[in-house]
Design a protein around this motif. Structure first.
Motif, PDB file in Angstrom:
ATOM      1  N   PRO A 199       9.414   6.078  10.945  1.00  0.00           N
ATOM      2  CA  PRO A 199       9.037   5.678   9.591  1.00  0.00           C
ATOM      3  C   PRO A 199       7.528   5.575   9.433  1.00  0.00           C
ATOM      4  CG  PRO A 199       9.906   3.803  10.825  1.00  0.00           C
ATOM      5  CD  PRO A 199      10.104   5.013  11.686  1.00  0.00           C
ATOM      6  N   ALA A 200       7.064   5.890   8.230  1.00  0.00           N
ATOM      7  CA  ALA A 200       5.629   5.807   7.968  1.00  0.00           C
ATOM      8  C   ALA A 200       5.202   4.351   7.920  1.00  0.00           C
ATOM      9  CB  ALA A 200       5.306   6.494   6.653  1.00  0.00           C
ATOM     10  N   SER A 201       4.006   4.063   8.407  1.00  0.00           N
ATOM     11  CA  SER A 201       3.472   2.710   8.402  1.00  0.00           C
ATOM     12  C   SER A 201       2.633   2.500   7.145  1.00  0.00           C
ATOM     13  CB  SER A 201       2.623   2.514   9.658  1.00  0.00           C
ATOM     14  OG  SER A 201       2.005   1.267   9.621  1.00  0.00           O
ATOM     15  N   ASN A 202       2.787   1.322   6.538  1.00  0.00           N
ATOM     16  CA  ASN A 202       2.042   0.990   5.316  1.00  0.00           C
ATOM     17  C   ASN A 202       1.224  -0.274   5.551  1.00  0.00           C
ATOM     18  OD1 ASN A 202       3.327   2.807   3.107  1.00  0.00           O
ATOM     19  ND2 ASN A 202       5.033   1.993   4.281  1.00  0.00           N
ATOM     20  N   TYR A 203       0.049  -0.326   4.951  1.00  0.00           N
ATOM     21  CA  TYR A 203      -0.732  -1.552   4.977  1.00  0.00           C
ATOM     22  C   TYR A 203      -1.674  -1.582   3.780  1.00  0.00           C
ATOM     23  CZ  TYR A 203      -4.214   1.429   7.329  1.00  0.00           C
ATOM     24  OH  TYR A 203      -5.091   2.439   7.652  1.00  0.00           O
ATOM     25  N   THR A 204      -2.265  -2.758   3.552  1.00  0.00           N
ATOM     26  CA  THR A 204      -3.188  -2.941   2.432  1.00  0.00           C
ATOM     27  C   THR A 204      -4.569  -3.279   2.974  1.00  0.00           C
ATOM     28  OG1 THR A 204      -1.352  -3.774   1.103  1.00  0.00           O
ATOM     29  CG2 THR A 204      -3.564  -4.249   0.301  1.00  0.00           C
ATOM     30  N   LEU A 205      -5.599  -2.694   2.367  1.00  0.00           N
ATOM     31  CA  LEU A 205      -6.963  -3.006   2.797  1.00  0.00           C
ATOM     32  C   LEU A 205      -7.443  -4.290   2.122  1.00  0.00           C
ATOM     33  CD1 LEU A 205      -8.724   0.505   2.742  1.00  0.00           C
ATOM     34  CD2 LEU A 205      -7.629  -0.661   4.664  1.00  0.00           C
ATOM     35  N   ASN A 206      -8.264  -5.036   2.853  1.00  0.00           N
ATOM     36  CA  ASN A 206      -8.820  -6.281   2.342  1.00  0.00           C
ATOM     37  C   ASN A 206      -9.975  -5.983   1.386  1.00  0.00           C
ATOM     38  OD1 ASN A 206     -10.296  -8.676   2.008  1.00  0.00           O
ATOM     39  ND2 ASN A 206      -9.616  -9.466   4.005  1.00  0.00           N
ATOM     40  N   LEU A 207      -9.809  -6.365   0.130  1.00  0.00           N
ATOM     41  CA  LEU A 207     -10.835  -6.053  -0.878  1.00  0.00           C
ATOM     42  C   LEU A 207     -12.165  -6.752  -0.590  1.00  0.00           C
ATOM     43  CD1 LEU A 207      -8.773  -6.088  -4.206  1.00  0.00           C
ATOM     44  CD2 LEU A 207      -9.547  -4.115  -2.886  1.00  0.00           C
ATOM     45  N   ASP A 208     -12.102  -7.939   0.002  1.00  0.00           N
ATOM     46  CA  ASP A 208     -13.343  -8.653   0.327  1.00  0.00           C
ATOM     47  C   ASP A 208     -14.169  -7.872   1.354  1.00  0.00           C
ATOM     48  OD1 ASP A 208     -12.732 -10.699  -1.395  1.00  0.00           O
ATOM     49  OD2 ASP A 208     -11.705 -11.889   0.139  1.00  0.00           O
ATOM     50  N   GLU A 209     -13.483  -7.248   2.284  1.00  0.00           N
ATOM     51  CA  GLU A 209     -14.187  -6.447   3.297  1.00  0.00           C
ATOM     52  C   GLU A 209     -14.722  -5.136   2.718  1.00  0.00           C
ATOM     53  OE1 GLU A 209     -11.794  -7.846   7.344  1.00  0.00           O
ATOM     54  OE2 GLU A 209     -11.479  -5.851   6.526  1.00  0.00           O
ATOM     55  N   LEU A 210     -13.998  -4.606   1.751  1.00  0.00           N
ATOM     56  CA  LEU A 210     -14.379  -3.303   1.194  1.00  0.00           C
ATOM     57  C   LEU A 210     -15.653  -3.368   0.357  1.00  0.00           C
ATOM     58  CD1 LEU A 210     -10.976  -1.729   0.087  1.00  0.00           C
ATOM     59  CD2 LEU A 210     -12.667  -0.675   1.573  1.00  0.00           C
ATOM     60  N   ARG A 211     -15.853  -4.470  -0.349  1.00  0.00           N
ATOM     61  CA  ARG A 211     -17.028  -4.639  -1.217  1.00  0.00           C
ATOM     62  C   ARG A 211     -17.199  -3.457  -2.177  1.00  0.00           C
ATOM     63  NH1 ARG A 211     -21.622  -7.178   2.799  1.00  0.00           N
ATOM     64  NH2 ARG A 211     -20.418  -8.979   3.454  1.00  0.00           N
ATOM     65  N   LEU A 212     -16.195  -3.232  -2.972  1.00  0.00           N
ATOM     66  CA  LEU A 212     -16.198  -2.119  -3.916  1.00  0.00           C
ATOM     67  C   LEU A 212     -17.038  -2.460  -5.141  1.00  0.00           C
ATOM     68  CD1 LEU A 212     -12.392  -1.239  -3.723  1.00  0.00           C
ATOM     69  CD2 LEU A 212     -14.276  -0.054  -2.595  1.00  0.00           C
ATOM     70  N   PRO A 213     -17.475  -1.445  -5.891  1.00  0.00           N
ATOM     71  CA  PRO A 213     -18.183  -1.719  -7.145  1.00  0.00           C
ATOM     72  C   PRO A 213     -17.312  -2.570  -8.080  1.00  0.00           C
ATOM     73  CG  PRO A 213     -18.284   0.619  -6.574  1.00  0.00           C
ATOM     74  CD  PRO A 213     -17.339  -0.015  -5.605  1.00  0.00           C
ATOM     75  N   GLU A 214     -17.957  -3.329  -8.954  1.00  0.00           N
ATOM     76  CA  GLU A 214     -17.206  -4.230  -9.841  1.00  0.00           C
ATOM     77  C   GLU A 214     -16.397  -3.480 -10.886  1.00  0.00           C
ATOM     78  OE1 GLU A 214     -19.556  -7.290 -11.555  1.00  0.00           O
ATOM     79  OE2 GLU A 214     -20.220  -8.076  -9.620  1.00  0.00           O
ATOM     80  N   SER A 215     -16.911  -2.330 -11.286  1.00  0.00           N
ATOM     81  CA  SER A 215     -16.235  -1.574 -12.344  1.00  0.00           C
ATOM     82  C   SER A 215     -16.141  -0.102 -11.959  1.00  0.00           C
ATOM     83  CB  SER A 215     -17.015  -1.727 -13.653  1.00  0.00           C
ATOM     84  OG  SER A 215     -16.480  -0.905 -14.648  1.00  0.00           O
ATOM     85  N   PRO A 216     -14.964   0.496 -12.143  1.00  0.00           N
ATOM     86  CA  PRO A 216     -13.722  -0.105 -12.600  1.00  0.00           C
ATOM     87  C   PRO A 216     -13.170  -1.059 -11.543  1.00  0.00           C
ATOM     88  CG  PRO A 216     -13.339   2.160 -11.905  1.00  0.00           C
ATOM     89  CD  PRO A 216     -14.805   1.953 -11.850  1.00  0.00           C
TER      90      PRO A 216
END
Lengths: 171, 95
Positions: free
Chosen positions: B2-19
């Motif tokens: 089976p394929a493995s699924n996970y979610t990335l931590n948004l705090d670690e990613l530090r993505l732009p605010e918008s969108p």
């Protein structure tokens, strides 16, 4: 206009043509047209690199264009994107690291080929217009990047690698 | 397997605010070349405009996620990204 230019125009037209709810078939064909736009652009320029642009060499370029293998081209692009080129390729393309423009062309090709595979063969996949337009714009961006570098030694080496990747990758 | 699924931590990613990104979900896949790869769903918070979903606006997010996966997680599998809303994700999941 060129075939690759027409295909990119067609991709955008297919993605935008139905204002309310675009048909999945239209979005799938848009992805495919975008992929083939970049594919034919790279194949055309690579064939010109080998045989030149003279009218008398048109048949030679056409025959060579049929020798490009989609999977090998994507595998080549993965190596360029990762910056992990075989030693022999580094002789062709001594610049290190790989330029951002060349890397973005490689990235777009990998992305587009996989998306095209899903669009053409996975009947369960659902495509949304905004994401399809993102891929169309990515194609345009990669084409502009290629325009900036196509006459460089790095682009010439990349062209050879696209064609001969199977022979070069393990050397 | 089976394929493995996970979610990335948004705090670690530090993505732009918008969108604004609601979540980043990752699935381990084998791509059409037969190579191990990652399929990444970038779920955008609603409401989100067409302009906010344009290539120009989401490209920095794409670059950040690819860089995070290779540099911070040491994962060299190629990540294929798709951007969608929670509504579109629900439709996809229903299928």
């Amino acid at each position: 206009m060129s075939l690759h230019g027409d295909l990119l125009t067609q991709a955008r037209h297919l993605a935008l043509n139905e204002p309310r709810r675009p048909r999945q078939a239209s979005l799938r064909r848009a992805i495919s047209a975008a992929y083939y736009s970049l594919f034919h652009r790279l194949v055309s320029d690579s064939s010109h690199f080998v045989f030149g642009g003279a009218r008398g060499r048109r048949n030679a370029r056409a025959v060579l264009a049929r020798c490009f293998d989609h999977a090998a081209m994507a595998a080549c692009c993965k190596a360029y994107f990762a910056g992990a080129l075989p030693a022999r390729v580094n002789v062709f393309s001594p610049r290190s690291p790989i330029t951002a423009d060349l890397r973005s062309v490689a990235e777009a090709f990998i992305d587009l080929q996989e998306q095209r595979h899903w669009a053409d063969y996975d009947t369960a996949a659902i495509f949304n217009r905004a994401d399809v337009l993102r891929m169309v714009d990515k194609t345009a961006d990669a084409t502009e990047a290629w325009d900036r570098i196509r006459k460089t030694d790095d682009a010439a080496a990349f062209s050879l690698c696209l064609l001969f990747w199977k022979a070069l990758k393990d050397r | 397997m089976p394929a493995s699924n996970y979610t990335l931590n948004l705090d670690e990613l530090r993505l732009p605010e918008s969108p604004s990104v609601e979540s980043v979900r990752v699935r381990e896949i084998i791509d059409s070349l037969g190579d191990p790869a990652l399929w990444v769903w970038v779920v955008l918070k609603e409401p989100v405009s067409d302009e906010e979903r344009s290539y120009r606006r989401v490209r920095p997010i794409e670059i950040k996620i690819r860089e995070f996966l290779s540099t911070h997680r040491g994962d060299n599998r190629f990540p294929y990204l798709t951007f969608l809303t929670p509504t579109e994700l629900a439709q996809e999941t229903a299928v």
